[in-house]
Design an enzyme around this catalytic site. Structure first.
Site, PDB file in Angstrom:
ATOM      1  N   HIS A   9       0.825  -1.209   0.000  1.00 52.40           N
ATOM      2  CA  HIS A   9       0.000   0.000   0.000  1.00 52.40           C
ATOM      3  C   HIS A   9       0.861   1.262   0.000  1.00 52.40           C
ATOM      4  CE1 HIS A   9       0.886   0.984   4.186  1.00 52.40           C
ATOM      5  NE2 HIS A   9       0.713  -0.298   4.473  1.00 52.40           N
ATOM      6  N   GLU A  79      -1.726  -7.126   8.243  1.00 52.19           N
ATOM      7  CA  GLU A  79      -0.337  -6.924   8.667  1.00 52.19           C
ATOM      8  C   GLU A  79      -0.043  -7.692   9.948  1.00 52.19           C
ATOM      9  OE1 GLU A  79       2.646  -6.701   8.150  1.00 52.19           O
ATOM     10  OE2 GLU A  79       3.143  -4.601   7.806  1.00 52.19           O
TER      11      GLU A  79
END
Length: 195
Positions: A9, A79
């Site tokens: 990202h 994550e």
């Protein structure tokens, strides 16, 4: 057989400052939005047999801006759970634990629902994602939009290394990396690509 594309990202406030960010759902900065948009030319012209993204807004928004349509949410792309180190920089951690290294030392438990993870636990999630990827690769390229530490562990697992060997693969925000094969063995074909 397709290639596996990994998209980290775009920049967030905490990725810019070096703060560990797992479950805190920060938006992309203006620079992060620009990074995500700039990835579109690297991904255009490809037909994806499978497109997956983390559920966190920074990954979903990156996929949208990069032109990845129809990406499915996969909770395993989340994550690394940093536990008590959420929002804390490595520099700050080293003030009390000078020899601390995420890849081998893990993290202390955080608030309820965030016990933290070891590299092995992240590796098990990566293995589940890779099993899903392997069913789609015969039909074309696969793209994953996720987070730095998770994608580094996934790369290590794809290359048949231990999860902790993800430490070898620095991954910048707003980049595309490509895992492929050579003589039927997994290889890194491209890393940290930007237009």
């Amino acid at each position: 057989m397709g290639d596996l594309l990994l998209v980290r990202h775009g920049e967030t406030e905490w990725s810019a400052s070096g703060q560990h960010t797992s479950w805190t759902d920060l938006p992309l900065t203006q620079r992060g939005e620009e990074q995500a948009k700039s990835l579109a030319p690297l991904l255009s012209g490809r037909t994806f047999s499978l497109a997956l993204t983390s559920s966190l807004g920074r990954a979903v928004r990156t996929a949208e801006l990069a032109g990845i349509n129809g990406a499915l949410i996969d909770p395993d792309l989340h994550e690394w759970d940093y536990g008590a180190y959420e929002g804390v920089t490595t520099v700050d951690i080293h003030r009390t634990r000078p020899d601390w290294f995420l890849w081998t030392d893990g993290v202390p438990p955080g608030p309820e629902g965030h016990p933290g993870e070891s590299s092995e636990e992240v590796g098990r999630r990566a293995d589940r994602v890779l099993a899903r990827v392997d069913t789609a690769l015969p039909d074309g390229d696969v793209v994953l939009v996720a987070h730095a530490h998770f994608l580094r562990v996934l790369t290590a697992r794809r290359l048949e290394l231990s999860p902790a060997e993800g430490r070898l693969f620095q991954l910048a925000t707003g980049t595309v990396s490509r895992l492929s094969t050579e003589h039927d063995r997994p290889v890194i074909a491209e890393w940290n690509a930007r237009p």
